[in-house]
Design an enzyme around this catalytic site. Structure first.
Site, PDB file in Angstrom:
ATOM      1  N   SER A   9      94.241  35.849 -60.794  1.00 26.25           N
ATOM      2  CA  SER A   9      93.081  34.983 -60.700  1.00 26.25           C
ATOM      3  C   SER A   9      93.357  33.647 -61.400  1.00 26.25           C
ATOM      4  O   SER A   9      94.305  32.967 -61.040  1.00 26.25           O
ATOM      5  CB  SER A   9      91.878  35.730 -61.269  1.00 26.25           C
ATOM      6  N   ASP A  23      89.246  38.549 -50.413  1.00 30.43           N
ATOM      7  CA  ASP A  23      88.964  38.204 -51.807  1.00 30.43           C
ATOM      8  C   ASP A  23      87.787  37.237 -51.879  1.00 30.43           C
ATOM      9  O   ASP A  23      87.831  36.148 -51.310  1.00 30.43           O
ATOM     10  CB  ASP A  23      90.198  37.568 -52.447  1.00 30.43           C
ATOM     11  N   HIS A  83      88.601  41.604 -55.207  1.00 30.07           N
ATOM     12  CA  HIS A  83      89.289  40.548 -55.942  1.00 30.07           C
ATOM     13  C   HIS A  83      90.639  41.061 -56.433  1.00 30.07           C
ATOM     14  O   HIS A  83      90.717  41.929 -57.295  1.00 30.07           O
ATOM     15  CB  HIS A  83      88.418  40.108 -57.115  1.00 30.07           C
TER      16      HIS A  83
END
Length: 526
Positions: free
Chosen positions: A247, A465, A495
Site C-alpha cells: 500500500s 483493490d 486490498h
C-alpha cells in the site's frame, strides 16, 4: 501526489481489520496541483521546509553507520502490547534533519525475527512497511508473522515504526475527547456554518500536531523515511536493500529506489499506488476503486449495483439529517457510517459483515456500522483512540504541497459524485480539508520514483483493490523505468494480494524473494 485518501491503506493490516481481528486508523487526501511535481502552489503556507526541500542530504557520519543495535525483549507501548515469541526489538539512531546528519538524532523503533537459515542460505534482512502512512511496523509484522513465516528460510524479518509513528517519536495531536467531538462534524458540509466548522477543525488539528511534534514536524516525510531505510540497511550489515512494501509502502519503496537505485536488492511492492496522480487524482482513483468494490459486493448479493448504490446513498443522506442511535448512547453519523461501509470492502471475506450492518442500519440501528468505524478509527471500547491517523496526517501533509481552496473543491464535487454517488462527495471535500492551513509547507505534487540502474522490482496489482486501484501498478512500473518494474496481476478482490491466500501470487512472490526468480512481466494469477 499518490497517497491515501480519507481511508488509509494499511495493506495487510486493513484486511485483518476488515475480518474483525485488529485495528487501523483513518486518514485523508488533499490537493489540487497540476501533478507535474514542479513549481509551487499559491495556497501553500510559507513556513519551515523539511530537510528534503531545504538542502541536499549528506552521507551519515560513521558514528551512525557504525552504531551497534542492542536487540532485546520488546516492551508494551501506549497503543499495543509487546509481541510474544522470538521477536526482538531495538532502537536505531538516525538524523533528525538529513541535511545536517551530524546534528540532533531521533530514535527509530525496530522489530525483528531472526532467520532460520545459517551461513550462505541467509540473505540478510527483509524490511516491511505495511502502509498508512502512519502504520506501526513494530506491532503489525509480529501480528502477521505466520503469513510471512516461509520468508524466514532466507531472511531476518524486520520492520519499524517510521518517524512520528508509535514508538519512534510518536505524537498525539489531540485528546480522545477532542477526537470524539470532531466525529460529530459534517465532513460533507451543506451550509456555511458547517463549512466553517469543517475548516476550523482542520486548522486546530494542524496546530495540535505542530505543538506535539516540535522540530519533527518538518522532518517526517516519505523522503526522510527512505533515507532512514538506507541507514537501516547499513547498520543491519546488508549490501542490498531487500524490502516488502504494501500500500503506502509501495510509494515509500519507489522513493527509496529513486534515491538509491544501486542499493536495491529484491523488492516487492503489493497493492501499488499510482505515483503519477496528484492528491485530487488519487482521491478520484480511490472513489473509483471503492465504488468498483461496492458494485462487486452488491452484485455478489444478487442486487443491481446501480439500485443498491442509490439505496446506500439515500441512507447516507438520511443520516446527514438525522444520525441513528447506537449502543452506549452514541450516534451513527453520516461520516461514521461511510467509514463503516468502507471497512468490509477491504476484504471479500468480510462482505457478509457489510450485509448485516447495512440491514441493521436500514432498520434503525447504527450499532454494527459504528463498531466497524470504531475499529478503523482505532477506538477501543473505553473511548481511547490510537495515534496512527495523527502520524498519517503529519507525513502526508509534509509530502504534499497542494492546498486546494474551498471554491476549487466545490467546482469538482459534481465530478466526484459522478464517479461515486456514495464515496465521491466525501473524498471531494476531503481534498480541501485534510491539509488546510497546515503549519508546514509540503514537498511535491507527485513523488519521483524513476530508478534507472535498479535491479528488477516486482509489482503486485489486484484488479479488485478498492484503496489502491489496479491501474496504479502499471503506472508505477512505467515510472520506475524500462527493465525495472515487473508487473504481476491478480484477478481478485480486496486490498493487496500476497495475504489473500492465492497460491499463484504467493508462489510467484516467494520464488522471487527466496530464489531470485523474476517472473515474466505481465504474468496473471486468477
Amino acid at each position: 501526489m499518490a497517497r491515501w485518501g480519507r481511508w488509509t491503506a494499511l495493506g495487510a493490516a486493513a484486511a485483518l481489520l476488515a475480518t474483525g481481528c485488529g485495528g487501523g486508523s483513518g486518514g485523508s487526501g488533499a490537493g489540487n496541483g497540476s501533478g507535474d511535481g514542479k513549481g509551487s502552489t499559491a495556497d501553500a503556507p510559507a513556513s519551515t521546509g523539511s530537510s528534503a526541500t531545504t538542502g541536499a542530504a549528506m552521507a551519515p557520519p560513521a558514528s551512525l553507520t557504525g552504531q551497534k543495535l542492542h536487540w532485546g525483549r520488546c516492551k508494551d507501548t501506549a497503543d499495543s502490547a509487546a509481541p510474544d515469541g522470538d521477536w526482538q526489538c531495538a532502537t536505531l539512531k538516525t538524523p533528525l534533519d538529513w541535511s545536517r546528519p551530524d546534528g540532533d538524532t531521533i530514535g527509530i523503533a525496530l522489530v525483528r525475527a531472526r532467520s532460520r537459515a545459517s551461513g550462505g542460505d541467509r540473505a540478510g534482512s527483509l524490511l516491511f512497511n505495511f502502509g498508512g502512512p502512519g502504520g506501526s511496523g513494530v506491532s503489525t509484522l509480529p501480528a502477521f508473522g505466520p503469513t510471512f513465516s516461509s520468508l524466514r528460510d532466507h531472511y531476518d524479518l524486520v520492520s519499524w515504526d517510521p518517524r512520528s509513528v508509535g514508538a519512534s517519536e510518536g505524537l498525539r495531536c489531540r485528546s480522545d475527547k477532542e477526537i470524539q467531538a470532531a466525529e460529530s462534524l459534517d465532513y460533507t458540509p451543506d451550509t456555511p456554518q458547517e463549512e466553517r466548522a469543517f475548516f476550523q477543525d482542520a486548522t486546530d488539528f494542524g496546530k495540535g500536531c505542530a505543538k506535539a511534534a516540535g522540530k519533527l514536524m518538518a522532518h517526517a516525510s516519505t523522503t526522510d523515511t527512505a533515507r532512514d531505510m538506507d541507514l537501516m540497511r547499513q547498520v543491519l550489515g546488508d549490501q542490498k536493500m531487500h524490502y516488502f512494501g504494501i500500500s503506502y509502502g509501495t510509494e515509500l519503496g519507489g522513493v527509496y529506489a529513486h534515491l538509491f537505485p544501486k542499493n536495491v536488492g529484491r523488492v516487492v511492492l503489493d497493492a501499488v499506488v499510482d505515483p503519477t496522480a496528484d492528491a485530487v487524482g488519487h482521491a478520484q482513483n480511490q472513489a473509483r476503486g471503492f465504488q468498483r468494490a461496492l458494485d462487486d459486493y452488491l452484485e455478489s448479493t444478487g442486487e443491481d449495483p446501480k439500485k443498491g448504490t442509490r439505496e446506500i446513498a439515500d441512507l447516507l443522506d438520511r443520516l446527514d439529517a438525522a444520525p441513528l442511535p447506537a449502543s452506549g448512547g452514541r450516534r451513527l453519523t453520516q461520516t461514521l457510517a461511510l467509514t463503516g461501509i468502507v471497512v468490509p470492502l477491504y476484504s471479500e471475506q468480510s462482505w457478509p459483515r457489510l450485509t448485516s450492518a447495512l440491514a441493521a442500519a436500514k432498520d434503525g440501528d447504527g450499532t454494527e456500522l459504528l463498531a466497524l468505524a470504531d475499529g478503523y478509527n482505532d477506538r477501543d471500547p473505553s473511548g481511547h483512540y490510537g495515534t496512527s491517523a495523527h502520524a498519517q496526517r503529519v507525513i502526508s501533509c509534509l509530502d504534499d504541497r497542494q492546498r486546494p481552496t474551498a471554491e476549487a473543491t466545490k467546482k469538482r464535487l459534481a465530478e466526484f459524485e459522478k464517479i461515486s454517488p456514495v464515496f465521491g462527495d466525501f473524498l471531494g471535500w476531503d481534498t480541501a480539508g485534510w491539509c488546510h492551513d497546515w503549519p508546514v509547507a509540503g514537498q511535491y505534487d507527485t513523488p519521483e520514483v524513476s530508478a534507472a540502474g535498479s535491479a528488477p522490482i516486482l509489482l503486485v496489482g489486484n484488479t479488485g483493490d478498492p484503496a489502491t486501484p489496479y491501474e496504479g501498478a502499471r503506472k508505477m512500473a512505467d515510472e520506475l523505468g524500462k527493465g525495472v518494474g515487473v508487473l504481476l496481476t491478480w484477478k481478485g478482490e480486496g486490498h493487496g494480494a500476497y495475504t489473500s491466500g492465492n497460491d499463484c501470487v504467493a508462489s510467484t512472490v516467494n520464488a522471487y524473494l527466496l530464489k531470485g526468480t523474476v517472473p515474466k512481466d505481465g504474468k496473471v494469477c486468477s
